[in-house]
Design an enzyme around this catalytic site. Sequence first.
Site, PDB file in Angstrom:
ATOM      1  N   CYS A   2       0.867  -1.184   0.000  1.00  0.00           N
ATOM      2  CA  CYS A   2       0.000   0.000   0.000  1.00  0.00           C
ATOM      3  C   CYS A   2       0.900   1.230   0.000  1.00  0.00           C
ATOM      4  O   CYS A   2       2.124   1.099   0.071  1.00  0.00           O
ATOM      5  CB  CYS A   2      -0.901  -0.046   1.229  1.00  0.00           C
ATOM      6  N   CYS A   5       3.671   1.181   2.606  1.00  0.00           N
ATOM      7  CA  CYS A   5       4.656   0.102   2.631  1.00  0.00           C
ATOM      8  C   CYS A   5       6.023   0.598   2.131  1.00  0.00           C
ATOM      9  O   CYS A   5       6.095   1.530   1.324  1.00  0.00           O
ATOM     10  CB  CYS A   5       4.188  -1.061   1.763  1.00  0.00           C
ATOM     11  N   SER A 125      -8.835   4.111   7.212  1.00  0.00           N
ATOM     12  CA  SER A 125      -9.112   3.921   5.787  1.00  0.00           C
ATOM     13  C   SER A 125      -8.006   3.119   5.117  1.00  0.00           C
ATOM     14  O   SER A 125      -8.234   2.482   4.094  1.00  0.00           O
ATOM     15  CB  SER A 125      -9.311   5.269   5.082  1.00  0.00           C
ATOM     16  N   HIS A 130      -0.891   3.088  11.459  1.00  0.00           N
ATOM     17  CA  HIS A 130      -0.402   4.461  11.483  1.00  0.00           C
ATOM     18  C   HIS A 130      -1.185   5.268  12.520  1.00  0.00           C
ATOM     19  O   HIS A 130      -2.297   4.898  12.887  1.00  0.00           O
ATOM     20  CB  HIS A 130      -0.546   5.111  10.102  1.00  0.00           C
ATOM     21  N   CYS A 160      -4.920  17.285  42.378  1.00  0.00           N
ATOM     22  CA  CYS A 160      -5.223  16.983  40.976  1.00  0.00           C
ATOM     23  C   CYS A 160      -6.146  15.759  40.905  1.00  0.00           C
ATOM     24  O   CYS A 160      -5.888  14.738  41.550  1.00  0.00           O
ATOM     25  CB  CYS A 160      -3.923  16.720  40.225  1.00  0.00           C
ATOM     26  N   CYS A 163      -4.176  12.636  39.650  1.00  0.00           N
ATOM     27  CA  CYS A 163      -3.268  12.098  40.679  1.00  0.00           C
ATOM     28  C   CYS A 163      -4.082  11.352  41.731  1.00  0.00           C
ATOM     29  O   CYS A 163      -3.720  10.246  42.160  1.00  0.00           O
ATOM     30  CB  CYS A 163      -2.460  13.219  41.332  1.00  0.00           C
ATOM     31  N   HIS A 204       2.588  13.887  38.143  1.00  0.00           N
ATOM     32  CA  HIS A 204       1.782  14.983  37.608  1.00  0.00           C
ATOM     33  C   HIS A 204       2.536  15.717  36.497  1.00  0.00           C
ATOM     34  O   HIS A 204       3.637  16.218  36.711  1.00  0.00           O
ATOM     35  CB  HIS A 204       1.453  15.962  38.739  1.00  0.00           C
ATOM     36  N   PHE A 272     -30.930   5.268  22.105  1.00  0.00           N
ATOM     37  CA  PHE A 272     -30.942   5.718  23.505  1.00  0.00           C
ATOM     38  C   PHE A 272     -29.720   6.564  23.816  1.00  0.00           C
ATOM     39  O   PHE A 272     -29.822   7.652  24.387  1.00  0.00           O
ATOM     40  CB  PHE A 272     -31.014   4.530  24.471  1.00  0.00           C
ATOM     41  N   GLU A 273     -28.536   6.043  23.421  1.00  0.00           N
ATOM     42  CA  GLU A 273     -27.290   6.765  23.719  1.00  0.00           C
ATOM     43  C   GLU A 273     -27.258   8.121  22.995  1.00  0.00           C
ATOM     44  O   GLU A 273     -26.873   9.137  23.578  1.00  0.00           O
ATOM     45  CB  GLU A 273     -26.068   5.930  23.302  1.00  0.00           C
TER      46      GLU A 273
HETATM   47 ZN   LIG Z   1      -1.973  15.133  38.429  1.00  0.00          ZN
HETATM   48 ZN   LIG Z   2       1.279  -1.248   3.680  1.00  0.00          ZN
END
Ligand SMILES: [Zn+2]
Ligand SMILES: [Zn+2]
Length: 311
Positions: A2, A5, A125, A130, A160, A163, A204, A272-273
Amino acid sequence: MCPFCSGREKQTPPEVMAVRTGDTQPDGPGWKVRVVPNKYPAFGPADGVLEESGHGHFHHTMNAIGVHEVLVSSPNHQHDLGDLPLSQVRYVVDTMVERYKANKTLSCVEYLLLIHNHGRDAGASLEHPHSQLFGFPLVPSAVADEIEGMARYRSEWGKCAFCHMIEIEQADAIRMVFENDGFATFAPFASSVPFETWIVPKHHSARFEEMTEINRAEFAEALKDLTSRISRGLNDPPFNFYIHTGPTKAAPALDYHWHLELVPKLTIAAGFELGSHISINVRAPEDAAEFLRSSLSGPDTGKSASPGCAQ
Ligand SMILES: [Zn+2]
Ligand SMILES: [Zn+2]
Ligand SMILES: [Zn+2]
């Protein structure tokens, strides 16, 4: 074969960076990781001028200036991050960091979003593994909301949120999937979809691109580990992951905690979602974590036990 490659380099726009062996030439074979501009960019050009119209109205628009790069994970057409040697995943992580650093100074780029689509149903696609880096002139609401929520959390709890979350996950242990010195991988509490899993640095840090050498090695290990568990445990499902890091133009003292979110595509958002923005997760994160903890034991047969979350 492809366009990603080895030997097909002339089929992509000229490379902007590559990790290469020996004295091999740009846009020829001999690379380990290769970065090219997307042939069909969502954002560009990088030196464009921002034009906005309709500010304050329904039809507020801006032009899509910015950058859109493709990071080809390896010359191997088949193997994604979970199947590649750790040394190769480290090259990928180093390349991600370098491209963040190279693009963050562009005046038109307010945010850099790194994403990875695996499998056609997750939006890949081209099959060849990648990642993609998008640089664009606004901070996406997914990150802006997290920054705001974390500021609120700190004013209420004095620490935080991420954290604190790691402390809680380590103590509970039931949602934890993997740990090394630098990173914790866990299925977040009350996750939206089955097997959603996050990789969070234990120390952090607001910005992905500020990882030290040691952090990069630890992150590569955690990333290979998680993608292996998902692929082997769930029989190579489509998935997306993306990195949430601080906006490029934010103050150096930005209070944020970067992380990676991986979302397998095992179910679809239905009426629903979509109508409620309420998720029905048919696999509790505690069960998902238990399954993922054991998913690397035993021989790699390329097959797995049923994850039991079909709808
Ligand atoms: Zn943090
Ligand atoms: Zn390829
Ligand atoms: Zn996030």
